[in-house]
Design a protein around this motif. Structure first.
Motif, PDB file in Angstrom:
ATOM      1  N   ILE A  95       1.068 -14.537 -14.460  1.00  0.00           N
ATOM      2  CA  ILE A  95      -0.170 -14.123 -13.800  1.00  0.00           C
ATOM      3  C   ILE A  95      -0.164 -14.542 -12.335  1.00  0.00           C
ATOM      4  O   ILE A  95      -0.536 -13.764 -11.451  1.00  0.00           O
ATOM      5  N   ALA A  96       0.301 -15.745 -12.052  1.00  0.00           N
ATOM      6  CA  ALA A  96       0.347 -16.221 -10.665  1.00  0.00           C
ATOM      7  C   ALA A  96       1.267 -15.345  -9.815  1.00  0.00           C
ATOM      8  O   ALA A  96       0.934 -14.998  -8.681  1.00  0.00           O
ATOM      9  N   LEU A  97       2.419 -14.987 -10.353  1.00  0.00           N
ATOM     10  CA  LEU A  97       3.341 -14.118  -9.620  1.00  0.00           C
ATOM     11  C   LEU A  97       2.729 -12.750  -9.357  1.00  0.00           C
ATOM     12  O   LEU A  97       2.873 -12.188  -8.267  1.00  0.00           O
ATOM     13  N   LEU A  98       2.047 -12.200 -10.356  1.00  0.00           N
ATOM     14  CA  LEU A  98       1.416 -10.888 -10.187  1.00  0.00           C
ATOM     15  C   LEU A  98       0.255 -10.956  -9.196  1.00  0.00           C
ATOM     16  O   LEU A  98       0.102 -10.075  -8.352  1.00  0.00           O
ATOM     17  N   GLU A  99      -0.566 -11.998  -9.303  1.00  0.00           N
ATOM     18  CA  GLU A  99      -1.701 -12.129  -8.392  1.00  0.00           C
ATOM     19  C   GLU A  99      -1.255 -12.322  -6.951  1.00  0.00           C
ATOM     20  O   GLU A  99      -1.956 -11.949  -6.017  1.00  0.00           O
ATOM     21  N   ALA A 100      -0.053 -12.870  -6.752  1.00  0.00           N
ATOM     22  CA  ALA A 100       0.481 -13.062  -5.406  1.00  0.00           C
ATOM     23  C   ALA A 100       1.138 -11.792  -4.871  1.00  0.00           C
ATOM     24  O   ALA A 100       1.647 -11.785  -3.759  1.00  0.00           O
ATOM     25  N   SER A 101       1.106 -10.735  -5.670  1.00  0.00           N
ATOM     26  CA  SER A 101       1.812  -9.501  -5.315  1.00  0.00           C
ATOM     27  C   SER A 101       0.859  -8.347  -5.043  1.00  0.00           C
ATOM     28  O   SER A 101       1.033  -7.250  -5.533  1.00  0.00           O
ATOM     29  N   THR A 102      -0.167  -8.600  -4.247  1.00  0.00           N
ATOM     30  CA  THR A 102      -1.129  -7.544  -3.923  1.00  0.00           C
ATOM     31  C   THR A 102      -0.893  -6.964  -2.538  1.00  0.00           C
ATOM     32  O   THR A 102      -1.623  -6.087  -2.092  1.00  0.00           O
ATOM     33  N   ASP A 103       0.131  -7.444  -1.857  1.00  0.00           N
ATOM     34  CA  ASP A 103       0.475  -6.967  -0.517  1.00  0.00           C
ATOM     35  C   ASP A 103       1.030  -5.550  -0.609  1.00  0.00           C
ATOM     36  O   ASP A 103       2.053  -5.309  -1.250  1.00  0.00           O
ATOM     37  N   SER A 104       0.365  -4.588   0.007  1.00  0.00           N
ATOM     38  CA  SER A 104       0.770  -3.184  -0.118  1.00  0.00           C
ATOM     39  C   SER A 104       2.088  -2.868   0.594  1.00  0.00           C
ATOM     40  O   SER A 104       2.589  -1.766   0.482  1.00  0.00           O
ATOM     41  N   VAL A 121      -4.441   4.444  -9.589  1.00  0.00           N
ATOM     42  CA  VAL A 121      -3.095   3.881  -9.437  1.00  0.00           C
ATOM     43  C   VAL A 121      -2.356   4.634  -8.340  1.00  0.00           C
ATOM     44  O   VAL A 121      -1.763   4.035  -7.442  1.00  0.00           O
ATOM     45  N   LEU A 122      -2.399   5.962  -8.398  1.00  0.00           N
ATOM     46  CA  LEU A 122      -1.701   6.768  -7.396  1.00  0.00           C
ATOM     47  C   LEU A 122      -2.286   6.571  -6.000  1.00  0.00           C
ATOM     48  O   LEU A 122      -1.547   6.488  -5.018  1.00  0.00           O
ATOM     49  N   ILE A 129       6.512   2.861  -1.970  1.00  0.00           N
ATOM     50  CA  ILE A 129       6.707   3.414  -3.316  1.00  0.00           C
ATOM     51  C   ILE A 129       6.350   4.892  -3.320  1.00  0.00           C
ATOM     52  O   ILE A 129       7.052   5.719  -3.891  1.00  0.00           O
ATOM     53  N   TRP A 130       5.248   5.240  -2.683  1.00  0.00           N
ATOM     54  CA  TRP A 130       4.812   6.646  -2.609  1.00  0.00           C
ATOM     55  C   TRP A 130       5.892   7.508  -1.955  1.00  0.00           C
ATOM     56  O   TRP A 130       6.232   8.575  -2.449  1.00  0.00           O
ATOM     57  N   ASP A 131       6.457   7.024  -0.865  1.00  0.00           N
ATOM     58  CA  ASP A 131       7.512   7.774  -0.169  1.00  0.00           C
ATOM     59  C   ASP A 131       8.751   7.943  -1.048  1.00  0.00           C
ATOM     60  O   ASP A 131       9.354   9.021  -1.081  1.00  0.00           O
ATOM     61  N   ALA A 132       9.130   6.891  -1.757  1.00  0.00           N
ATOM     62  CA  ALA A 132      10.303   6.975  -2.638  1.00  0.00           C
ATOM     63  C   ALA A 132      10.057   7.976  -3.769  1.00  0.00           C
ATOM     64  O   ALA A 132      10.934   8.790  -4.094  1.00  0.00           O
ATOM     65  N   MET A 133       8.868   7.959  -4.357  1.00  0.00           N
ATOM     66  CA  MET A 133       8.545   8.898  -5.433  1.00  0.00           C
ATOM     67  C   MET A 133       8.565  10.334  -4.915  1.00  0.00           C
ATOM     68  O   MET A 133       9.102  11.231  -5.576  1.00  0.00           O
ATOM     69  N   ASN A 134       8.007  10.553  -3.752  1.00  0.00           N
ATOM     70  CA  ASN A 134       7.983  11.902  -3.181  1.00  0.00           C
ATOM     71  C   ASN A 134       9.379  12.398  -2.837  1.00  0.00           C
ATOM     72  O   ASN A 134       9.679  13.577  -3.016  1.00  0.00           O
ATOM     73  N   SER A 135      10.238  11.520  -2.344  1.00  0.00           N
ATOM     74  CA  SER A 135      11.588  11.961  -1.996  1.00  0.00           C
ATOM     75  C   SER A 135      12.347  12.401  -3.241  1.00  0.00           C
ATOM     76  O   SER A 135      13.137  13.333  -3.189  1.00  0.00           O
ATOM     77  N   VAL A 136      12.083  11.773  -4.370  1.00  0.00           N
ATOM     78  CA  VAL A 136      12.710  12.191  -5.627  1.00  0.00           C
ATOM     79  C   VAL A 136      12.067  13.477  -6.136  1.00  0.00           C
ATOM     80  O   VAL A 136      12.748  14.437  -6.491  1.00  0.00           O
TER      81      VAL A 136
END
Length: 147
Positions: A95-104, A121-122, A129-136
């Motif tokens: 939980i601590a690792l996930l909570e520390a991972s809110t940086d976009s 979510v989208l 991440i959005w750019d990588a998904m779109n490139s695929v």
């Protein structure tokens, strides 16, 4: 007929698929079956976690090899720390690792999105991440993705 059959992602093999696989293998002492996968990764697609049971069986310990070095990400990376905390069932560390991972910007390699609807979510996906998904999704051909 085959001499060697190599199967990857074996964590997803359920009991029925395992039975079909064994029935399809040639009955020869020369046929080798090599199973690859992570017993802690994906669940089987149906009933039974055959690969997990095989990998934990003391009767087959001489035939199992556990690889410990990941070539996907560094040992000290956030994703590596997260996977270890999940495997060890360390809920507070996870939980601590996930909570520390809110940086976009995904600076540490993780992004925690608390949204539950797919639309949210989208909308909240980090640009990288959005750019990588779109490139695929919109690539003209597969080779266009090679870097």
């Amino acid at each position: 007929p085959c001499r060697v059959l190599v199967l990857d992602e074996c964590s997803m093999i359920d009991t029925l698929l395992w039975r079909a696989l064994l029935d399809a293998l040639p009955e020869s002492p020369h046929t080798k079956l090599i199973l690859l996968g992570d017993p802690n990764q994906l669940e089987s697609v149906g009933m039974g976690s055959v690969f997990r049971e095989i990998s934990r069986s003391s009767a087959l310990s001489d035939a199992c090899v556990h690889l410990e070095k990941s070539h996907r990400f560094g040992e000290k990376s956030a994703i590596s720390k997260l996977s270890r905390s999940i495997e060890k069932n360390e809920a507070s560390e996870t939980i601590a690792l996930l909570e520390a991972s809110t940086d976009s910007t995904c600076a540490n390699g993780l992004f925690w999105n608390e949204s539950t609807s797919i639309d949210d979510v989208l909308k909240n996906l980090p640009p990288i991440i959005w750019d990588a998904m779109n490139s695929v999704a919109f690539a003209d051909r597969i080779t266009a993705l090679a870097r």
